[in-house]
Design an enzyme around this catalytic site. Structure first.
Site, short mmCIF file in Angstrom:
data_model
loop_
_atom_site.label_atom_id
_atom_site.label_comp_id
_atom_site.label_asym_id
_atom_site.label_seq_id
_atom_site.Cartn_x
_atom_site.Cartn_y
_atom_site.Cartn_z
CD GLU A 196 -2.60 -1.35 2.62
OE1 GLU A 196 -2.19 -0.85 3.69
OE2 GLU A 196 -3.74 -1.84 2.50
CB CYS B 207 -8.52 1.44 7.85
SG CYS B 207 -7.95 1.05 6.21
#
Lengths: 643, 643
Positions: free
Chosen positions: A314, A410
């Site tokens: 990421e 998230c």
């Protein structure tokens, strides 16, 4: 001392069409939905386990820890968004739910203040032993932010006190003193949270701990290398391009000049750095912040404001490496970049920071939620071919439709807290000068350095219309209003009480001195359709253009333009018409003539036959609104005709 | 019966500059080097362990099995290339090494004929229990091909007999009869090998076994599903886009219409299918072969002849999904596609099959080896940006420089055997008609159906020059010569003894009837520089062109054209000059005027500023020769100017 200041909470009341609608979605859809998710009351989605983890940790229920090691943070982010929502939409039932949840959290807290359900349930002996992989300090950071939001909105101190006890417990274990671990979080956020905590509690020790986490990071002997050695050298990213820079921990932060590693962690760290740089006046740290900010904005940011080019880790990839199709562009990273930009704005009032906030907020952040507030993107691509996403594994992380919930959830709660707190980012104040960074309808009160008050009433149809009207009332003494002239705008004007005013600009802000009671200011920003090109070093966009109007980045969708969008060409010299449409929740739709390569089948895959182009009518819609009409292709960048 | 026939081995003697040089590299560099590799005598490379595995299996040494489960196949491929090399370069020492190696293999063979060192060393009780993952039948297939090559070249039968015993052992365990496993290989190749074995030994049972493997594949109840069930459902590709089609085993082969899954396995299977389709005349199987061939060539093949678009599973992706940068394009898959195309040519003499062989051989196959024969590519990209390859994990499989050896060393020996046996692919014969498919200098003998003989002497500077001269001698009776007119060539002519001849064409071949003793035929193929476009459904090549001359695909390299190749534009209407150059081992280099976007740094990453273009001199070199001048960017496709 002339400091840029955030406004005390609750001073800005948003009445803006664009944002009020989204805040309402947060209140009406996201907060109730996420509460059900946290309580495992949703069907057809991954269970969360987060509330149950707290019940188990509190001894109210038997069971094992469920979810990611950072599952607690989802609870914290939910509390924070719910708290913000109470500020614009009081809701006694929701407040009671929050109070009960806070009671539960208090029951889970250990006698020494420790508060992380993963380790409470799985064994406290392992706490603080793996700061790199585990997320204890990260979860604490989110709880600090939640506690502050709830305190600011309701004045209730219970969660704040709980969390201060937890921070004190952490500080008893980690810090510069002999006998303590000389560590720092593997996933940053606690740094900026501690700075806020210090402001709210007026306790300097929290800021000191934040500064320690920042300054200790990446110092030799490297704490993470020590942790790794203690785990027999096991280190997931050893063979990766990052090494310890995955955690921004491969060198001291003042030596870091390129944004590297996990994008969310990076910008959360840089946000904390900007806070400490501002509060300490440390020029080296300020320089590092500027360098990292520039690196991202001038070399590693998508036109939508998204950051993090690779799904592997990421992460940031490299300068000018900005693939539109395999991008990660996590919603959380975009939000984190707003935090960083806002803190840079507090450090120094330059419009480029607010430009970045605006670019993200109207594009790569809100693209993370559907127009009905019920579905979410974790990853925000700029080019999608659904058939390819199903077949080519390099697109495995790309969803072509927003999802209801995620196992690693998230992004939706992060987006909820961002939207719910949008009012925080509109203004800053320095002495008697009020800086207006974002344009949205609002009513706001300010206290000047003299102690006197000012009230502004702003009305605008931004981002669709470039006219921003500002009515000044209750101005007990003259003050200066500084209006951001967006970087995308080359033609603008201001009138005061109907009379054009040749305003000076400073650092990208039009200065309107001597504003007084009853003044009617009107800012007009030219909203022509613009075609934008990327720096020629971005190979993915070579020969391509993107359409913008105001702060809004546009895209082509299959729903309007058919398939094979790569066969479209647009000519910036053509006339383009922007007109209001009720589609997609109400947008300025842009239409004009484009060209499409014939997709007449050739018998051979490769041939000398020229490809013919026909004129077509093309329709652009705002990027943030893509994928709200079923699955289909989408592209932000389109081939430029006439090269 | 009018059958297309391969020529008996040894009938074609290659004297061609282009290929003789490469065959010499195989003999002088690759075979000795690979022998050292197999014997773990190389420094700085992964050990192979293959010969040692045979010594351990033969009881001559203590130790554990080393390497991949298919490590034996490297030995087989080496034997095959070495055998082929003996045909064009006798070498008693090498032949003795081979004989000793064959003796060793014989010693490793078990009393019942079984011969796979992995299971001999690790436990025979597990043999044939995991046909899907393990590679017993695959290794056997390679040994069959090795044994046949060695027998054809030397007349020695020992390895052939060893391998026949192994096949008989396999046939005693696997087959349609009750009590046998109704399985087939997870990695195909044994099918086409068994067909050859049947031809060489005149034993029909080997062809019957090949046909069983092909027809049983993907039938219900699915054998692989049964194996998976026996392993508690463990199946690596369950969640992938392939499922059992990773192994081309998700449905019966006659129902398969799209090339899917692991590319090497796929084309090895299709090669065997084409053999059986030809030998049985089964129209359904023939149709399946044509459908799969067309699917690859018209929808899934790169312009270089490479196949397999994704590194995930080394697999085909989907129709028109042909990324140039994240491509897999394994050298072995290109070679396997030559096998398939050649077998389709035996099935029916259509030039499109030979066109594919040629496309692969001059481009995506030999790109796998360096010009000095010492380094190799496993993956053959069409667009490389070295800096990005180091930073973006999606390029993790891309090497920017050829490697000395690989842990999974399938490609170099596969390329060695292909190049060493290039003479096999030049001609086929049907009755009294000789089809010439590939143009290279050679001397060849043919036996016509009457039993009479013909000798052809071919001289050409192909692929650089389009003139092919053919001298006929020893022609005891008239025959027809059929010369392939390549699909890339729209202007050609033939003369016979200096007199232009208006030859008819049939299925892409110019027919020259009544060829007789002393005839001098000259074929002239126009070798102009051609710019080729991809089908508009290939989004990765939209707006781009590639340069070809004759069968050779060209590319731009950083060494000639600087960095940021994506900023170059070429105009097909410009004059382009091809001229001989001694660089890169001797090539036709192509030069002309192109345009380059200014890479003048803009301050902003995105802006409305137009990008200026300047005229430059651009140099194209053959794709196969890329990466022989150090690390640098490379691109086959370039933006087309004037769209």
């Amino acid at each position: 001392m002339h400091e840029n200041k955030a406004l005390p909470f609750g001073q800005v009341t948003i009445s803006d069409q664009f944002w009020a609608h989204r805040r309402e979605l947060v209140r009406r859809e996201m907060i109730p939905y996420q509460w059900k998710a946290l309580n495992d009351e949703l069907e057809d989605t991954e269970p969360s386990g987060s509330i149950r983890n707290f019940r188990i940790a509190a001894g109210l229920e038997e069971g094992v820890f469920y979810g990611c090691v950072f599952q607690d943070s989802d609870v914290a982010k939910w509390i924070e968004s719910a708290a913000f929502s109470l500020a614009y939409a009081p809701d006694p039932a929701l407040e009671q739910t929050l109070d009960e949840l806070i009671d539960l959290i208090g029951k889970a807290q250990q006698p020494d203040g420790y508060l992380n359900t993963y380790f409470i349930i799985n064994g406290l002996e392992n706490r603080f032993t793996n700061l790199m992989y585990q997320h204890e300090l990260y979860c604490c950071g989110h709880f600090i932010e939640a506690a502050i939001a709830y305190y600011r909105v309701t004045g209730k101190r219970k969660l704040l006190e709980i969390i201060c006890r937890y921070v004190d417990c952490i500080a008893s274990q980690i810090g510069p003193e002999d006998g303590k671990k000389h560590g720092y979080p593997g996933h940053e956020i606690i740094e900026m949270a501690l700075v806020k905590l210090s402001e709210v509690t007026q306790e300097a020790r929290y800021r000191t701990l934040a500064e320690y986490f920042i300054r200790q990071r990446g110092q030799e002997p490297n704490y993470f290398e020590q942790e790794i050695a203690g785990r027999n050298g096991e280190f997931k990213w050893r063979e990766s391009p990052f090494g310890l820079q995955y955690y921004q921990a491969g060198m001291p932060v003042t030596q870091q000049t390129q944004a590297q590693g996990h994008a969310v962690r990076a910008v959360y760290l840089y946000s904390g750095m900007a806070d400490i740089a501002r509060l300490t006046g440390d020029e080296n740290l300020q320089k590092a912040c500027r360098t990292l900010f520039e690196n991202i904005v001038r070399r590693q940011m998508y036109i939508t404001g998204s950051i993090g080019a690779s799904s592997y880790g990421e992460s940031f990839v490299d300068d000018y490496e900005l693939p539109n199709d395999t991008i990660y562009g996590e919603t959380c990273a975009a939000i984190g970049m707003v935090f960083f930009a806002y803190r840079m704005l507090l450090l120094e009032n330059r419009s480029e920071y607010a430009d970045v906030m605006e670019r993200i907020l109207y594009n790569g952040a809100i693209s993370g939620m559907s127009l009905d507030g019920k579905q979410f993107f974790y990853v925000n691509p700029l080019e999608v071919t659904p058939a390819a996403c199903r077949k080519d594994w390099k697109y495995h992380h790309i969803k072509t439709q927003r999802q209801k919930w995620f196992k690693c959830a998230c992004c939706p709660p992060n987006l909820a807290r961002m939207v719910a707190s949008i009012s925080e980012y509109v203004y800053t104040q320095r002495d008697d000068r009020i800086h207006m960074h974002l344009y949205m309808s609002n009513e706001s009160c300010f206290t000047l350095s003299s102690g006197q008050h000012v009230k502004l009433a702003v009305t605008t149809d931004y981002p669709w219309d470039g006219k921003v009207s500002i009515h000044i009332s209750q101005a007990e003494s003259p003050f200066t209003l500084a209006l951001r002239i967006p970087g995308w705008c080359d033609t603008w004007s201001v009138t005061r009480n109907g009379i054009p005013e040749a305003a000076d600009t400073e650092d990208g802000y039009a200065l309107l001195p001597d504003c007084g009671n009853g003044d009617e200011l009107v800012l007009n920003l030219d909203m022509r359709v613009r075609f934008v090109r990327a720096d020629p070093r971005v190979r993915q966009n070579a020969g391509k253009i993107a359409m913008m109007r105001g702060p809004v980045v546009y895209c082509l969708e299959e729903a309007d333009n058919g398939t094979a969008l790569w066969n479209l060409l647009a000519d910036p010299r053509e006339p383009w018409t922007a007109a209001w449409s009720d589609m997609l929740g109400g947008i300025m739709r842009i239409q004009g003539t484009a060209w499409r390569a014939s997709d007449a089948c050739q018998e051979a895959l490769y041939s000398e036959a020229p490809i013919s182009y026909t004129r077509i009518q093309a329709t652009w819609v705002p990027y943030y609104a893509w994928a709200n009409r079923g699955e289909g292709e989408m592209s932000v960048w389109v081939r430029e005709k006439g090269l």
